[in-house]
Design a protein around this motif. Structure first.
Motif, PDB file in Angstrom:
ATOM      1  N   PRO A 387       1.656   1.932  21.220  1.00 47.97           N
ATOM      2  CA  PRO A 387       1.957   3.317  20.840  1.00 47.97           C
ATOM      3  C   PRO A 387       1.999   3.528  19.336  1.00 47.97           C
ATOM      4  O   PRO A 387       1.811   4.645  18.862  1.00 47.97           O
ATOM      5  N   ALA A 388       2.242   2.459  18.582  1.00 48.36           N
ATOM      6  CA  ALA A 388       2.346   2.578  17.134  1.00 48.36           C
ATOM      7  C   ALA A 388       0.987   2.564  16.444  1.00 48.36           C
ATOM      8  O   ALA A 388       0.901   2.802  15.245  1.00 48.36           O
ATOM      9  N   ALA A 389      -0.085   2.281  17.175  1.00 46.50           N
ATOM     10  CA  ALA A 389      -1.418   2.236  16.584  1.00 46.50           C
ATOM     11  C   ALA A 389      -1.996   3.641  16.502  1.00 46.50           C
ATOM     12  O   ALA A 389      -2.018   4.380  17.485  1.00 46.50           O
ATOM     13  N   GLY A 390      -2.469   4.020  15.325  1.00 47.55           N
ATOM     14  CA  GLY A 390      -3.043   5.349  15.159  1.00 47.55           C
ATOM     15  C   GLY A 390      -4.227   5.590  16.073  1.00 47.55           C
ATOM     16  O   GLY A 390      -4.494   6.724  16.484  1.00 47.55           O
ATOM     17  N   LEU A 391      -4.936   4.527  16.419  1.00 49.22           N
ATOM     18  CA  LEU A 391      -6.086   4.630  17.313  1.00 49.22           C
ATOM     19  C   LEU A 391      -5.747   5.348  18.609  1.00 49.22           C
ATOM     20  O   LEU A 391      -6.539   6.143  19.128  1.00 49.22           O
ATOM     21  N   THR A 392      -4.563   5.102  19.144  1.00 50.55           N
ATOM     22  CA  THR A 392      -4.219   5.647  20.460  1.00 50.55           C
ATOM     23  C   THR A 392      -3.929   7.144  20.433  1.00 50.55           C
ATOM     24  O   THR A 392      -3.831   7.764  21.493  1.00 50.55           O
ATOM     25  N   ALA A 393      -3.817   7.746  19.244  1.00 51.08           N
ATOM     26  CA  ALA A 393      -3.635   9.195  19.178  1.00 51.08           C
ATOM     27  C   ALA A 393      -4.823   9.911  19.796  1.00 51.08           C
ATOM     28  O   ALA A 393      -4.698  11.040  20.285  1.00 51.08           O
ATOM     29  N   MET A 394      -5.988   9.256  19.801  1.00 50.70           N
ATOM     30  CA  MET A 394      -7.194   9.877  20.344  1.00 50.70           C
ATOM     31  C   MET A 394      -7.257   9.814  21.862  1.00 50.70           C
ATOM     32  O   MET A 394      -8.169  10.360  22.471  1.00 50.70           O
ATOM     33  N   PHE A 395      -6.297   9.142  22.499  1.00 46.79           N
ATOM     34  CA  PHE A 395      -6.280   9.072  23.956  1.00 46.79           C
ATOM     35  C   PHE A 395      -5.652  10.317  24.579  1.00 46.79           C
ATOM     36  O   PHE A 395      -5.579  10.431  25.794  1.00 46.79           O
ATOM     37  N   GLY A 396      -5.168  11.230  23.726  1.00 43.92           N
ATOM     38  CA  GLY A 396      -4.621  12.486  24.207  1.00 43.92           C
ATOM     39  C   GLY A 396      -3.484  12.294  25.189  1.00 43.92           C
ATOM     40  O   GLY A 396      -2.545  11.521  24.951  1.00 43.92           O
ATOM     41  N   PRO A 397      -3.552  12.971  26.343  1.00 42.32           N
ATOM     42  CA  PRO A 397      -2.448  12.888  27.309  1.00 42.32           C
ATOM     43  C   PRO A 397      -2.323  11.522  27.965  1.00 42.32           C
ATOM     44  O   PRO A 397      -1.353  11.266  28.674  1.00 42.32           O
ATOM     45  N   TYR A 398      -3.276  10.640  27.724  1.00 44.69           N
ATOM     46  CA  TYR A 398      -3.262   9.322  28.363  1.00 44.69           C
ATOM     47  C   TYR A 398      -2.895   8.206  27.382  1.00 44.69           C
ATOM     48  O   TYR A 398      -3.075   7.029  27.671  1.00 44.69           O
ATOM     49  N   ALA A 399      -2.395   8.585  26.210  1.00 44.38           N
ATOM     50  CA  ALA A 399      -1.967   7.600  25.219  1.00 44.38           C
ATOM     51  C   ALA A 399      -0.776   6.798  25.754  1.00 44.38           C
ATOM     52  O   ALA A 399       0.004   7.295  26.568  1.00 44.38           O
ATOM     53  N   PRO A 400      -0.602   5.555  25.299  1.00 46.37           N
ATOM     54  CA  PRO A 400       0.556   4.775  25.741  1.00 46.37           C
ATOM     55  C   PRO A 400       1.857   5.440  25.330  1.00 46.37           C
ATOM     56  O   PRO A 400       1.965   5.996  24.232  1.00 46.37           O
ATOM     57  N   ALA A 401       2.823   5.401  26.227  1.00 45.82           N
ATOM     58  CA  ALA A 401       4.101   6.067  25.987  1.00 45.82           C
ATOM     59  C   ALA A 401       4.824   5.452  24.794  1.00 45.82           C
ATOM     60  O   ALA A 401       4.818   4.235  24.596  1.00 45.82           O
ATOM     61  N   ALA A 402       5.467   6.314  24.011  1.00 43.01           N
ATOM     62  CA  ALA A 402       6.144   5.859  22.800  1.00 43.01           C
ATOM     63  C   ALA A 402       7.292   4.902  23.094  1.00 43.01           C
ATOM     64  O   ALA A 402       7.653   4.082  22.259  1.00 43.01           O
ATOM     65  N   ASP A 403       7.888   4.992  24.286  1.00 47.20           N
ATOM     66  CA  ASP A 403       9.038   4.145  24.606  1.00 47.20           C
ATOM     67  C   ASP A 403       8.639   2.779  25.174  1.00 47.20           C
ATOM     68  O   ASP A 403       9.504   1.995  25.566  1.00 47.20           O
ATOM     69  N   GLY A 404       7.336   2.494  25.221  1.00 46.54           N
ATOM     70  CA  GLY A 404       6.881   1.202  25.718  1.00 46.54           C
ATOM     71  C   GLY A 404       6.758   1.104  27.223  1.00 46.54           C
ATOM     72  O   GLY A 404       6.402   0.052  27.755  1.00 46.54           O
TER      73      GLY A 404
END
Length: 456
Positions: A387-404
């Motif tokens: 979740p801390a990787a900027g790359l995953t911001a592009m996954f939109g609603p399917y990005a990994p959850a911030a809480d792990g």
């Protein structure tokens, strides 16, 4: 993830971000005032970058595909300012399956008689099909995965030094062949190079009612012996997309089998809808959760098929399948056990054939120690779960959850899948057939970092 398997992931991402970056740079022109003027919020809309920092992965990875971009002013501006849904829509647009590179049959170059090879995994019920795709690297673009041409050679040699069945000289020769082919070709068969095969696999599973299910489908050329063989197995009734990253062949496959029900993850549906490839406008079964898989399984179990949705897999939104005690996955198994007994690892031609040089180079430099994150997985596979990787911001609603929690959900899903009733397995990143023990041990070794516990 929503990047097609036929294009380097880094290439897709950086191309997409360059376009956004150029557009924003032209509008902003160095003035912070223009941020409001073009309708973007003054505060960062990406929740995981605001008040509470995201929980980083417990596992370490060092080769970050997004590191160079995140280190630039425009990169930070885009990732911290552009709304996530806009980043996702742009990613979908750039990674949608448009043009598939020509294979050797279409180009008229190279061998064509064995473009498809069918292996019977289970007698008259499950078949592993190898298809010789074009090489996946764009011309001259070996900077994928943050690696220069020298990096590819050095990484290949380092892996060969670890493998008693390999040699440094062979690794260098293969890496040079990769550089030559990538430089001269457009990812297609060309004259003046050593023709390179890049085998892709799909699985054909026969149904109890008659007909077949295709898992991770590849293009089926009319008039080929394989097309005739597939037709003899009965009508194609189901197409299962095992990964949101493997979609480039699907428009052609869906067009060829318009009555087949299409099952897949939301990222794949969004990409195919972008190019108008879905005759009914959407998947027949859009599988994003275990409950979604259950709806499809109510129908498929009558045919001897069961889906296993891997919840939490932000990168590929993977769907695994078990048919006639044969497990299958895409983008889950990469590296093999050192003592692996699969048919690929014991193929005497694999290390010798000149036309597989690029395949061996990719395996050494990306999927073999010491070039992996944990002796099994490419580094990018971990970054896409962070979740801390900027790359995953592009996954939109399917990005990994911030809480792990995405990692723990994926671990739970993998445990369910690995506990299923199967004695044989096949995988999208291998041409081999695995026994149950080897397959489960390799997947466990690759992914138990998700929650720090064994998956088996």
């Amino acid at each position: 993830m929503v990047v097609p398997h036929s294009l380097p992931l880094g290439h897709c991402i950086l191309t997409m971000l360059r376009v956004i970056g150029r557009g924003l740079a032209a509008v902003v022109g160095g003035s912070g005032i223009a941020v409001v003027a073009i309708g973007l919020p003054e505060r960062n809309p990406l929740g995981f970058l605001e008040k509470d920092p995201p929980v980083p992965l417990s596992a370490a990875y060092t080769k970050k595909m997004s590191l160079a971009f995140e280190g630039t002013v425009i990169g930070r501006f885009i990732l911290r300012t552009v709304p996530r849904d806009l980043l996702y829509k742009t990613t979908i647009s750039f990674s949608a399956p448009t043009v598939r590179p020509k294979d050797c049959l279409e180009s008229g170059l190279g061998p064509t008689t064995d473009l498809y090879r069918v292996k019977e995994v289970k007698p008259d019920s499950v078949f592993l099909v190898e298809y010789d795709s074009s090489i996946i690297f764009p011309p001259g673009d070996l900077a994928m995965h943050g690696m220069s041409q020298d990096d590819w050679i050095n990484a290949s040699v380092a892996a060969a030094d670890r493998d008693p069945k390999d040699t440094a000289d062979a690794a260098v020769a293969d890496a040079i062949a990769l550089v030559e082919y990538s430089t001269k070709s457009k990812g297609e068969w060309v004259e003046g190079t050593t023709g390179q095969r890049f085998p892709m696999t799909m699985v054909v599973a026969k149904l109890k009612s008659g007909g077949t299910l295709l898992y991770s489908p590849v293009v089926v050329h009319d008039g080929t012996p394989f097309a005739q063989w597939l037709e003899s197995q009965g009508p194609v009734k189901y197409l299962v997309v095992g990964s949101a990253a493997h979609t480039l062949h699907l428009p052609e496959v869906i067009k060829k089998y318009p009555d087949a029900k299409v099952i897949g993850p939301p990222g794949a549906q969004d990409k195919l809808a972008e190019v108008g490839a879905l005759p009914r406008g959407k998947f027949d079964y859009r599988v994003h959760t275990v409950a979604d898989a259950g709806a499809a399984n109510a129908e498929l179990k009558l045919e001897g098929i069961e889906l296993y949705k891997l919840e939490g897999d932000a990168a590929t939104q993977a769907i695994c399948v078990v048919a006639n005690k044969t497990a299958m996955d895409v983008d889950i198994l990469y590296g093999h056990l050192p003592q692996c007994k699969c048919t690929q690892c014991h193929d005497s031609q694999y290390m010798d054939r000149p036309d597989l040089a690029c395949v061996r180079c990719f395996k050494r430099a990306i999927m073999s120690p010491p070039n992996t994150a944990n002796d099994f997985l490419p580094h990018y596979r971990l970054e896409m779960m962070d979740p801390a990787a900027g790359l995953t911001a592009m996954f939109g609603p399917y990005a990994p959850a911030a809480d792990g929690s995405s990692a723990t959900k994926m671990a739970a899903s993998l445990r369910t899948f690995l506990a299923a009733d199967f004695d044989t397995a096949v995988s999208g990143h291998s041409t081999g057939v695995f026994d149950r023990d080897d397959y489960r041990a390799a997947v466990d070794g690759a992914w138990q970092w998700l929650d720090g516990k064994s998956l088996i």
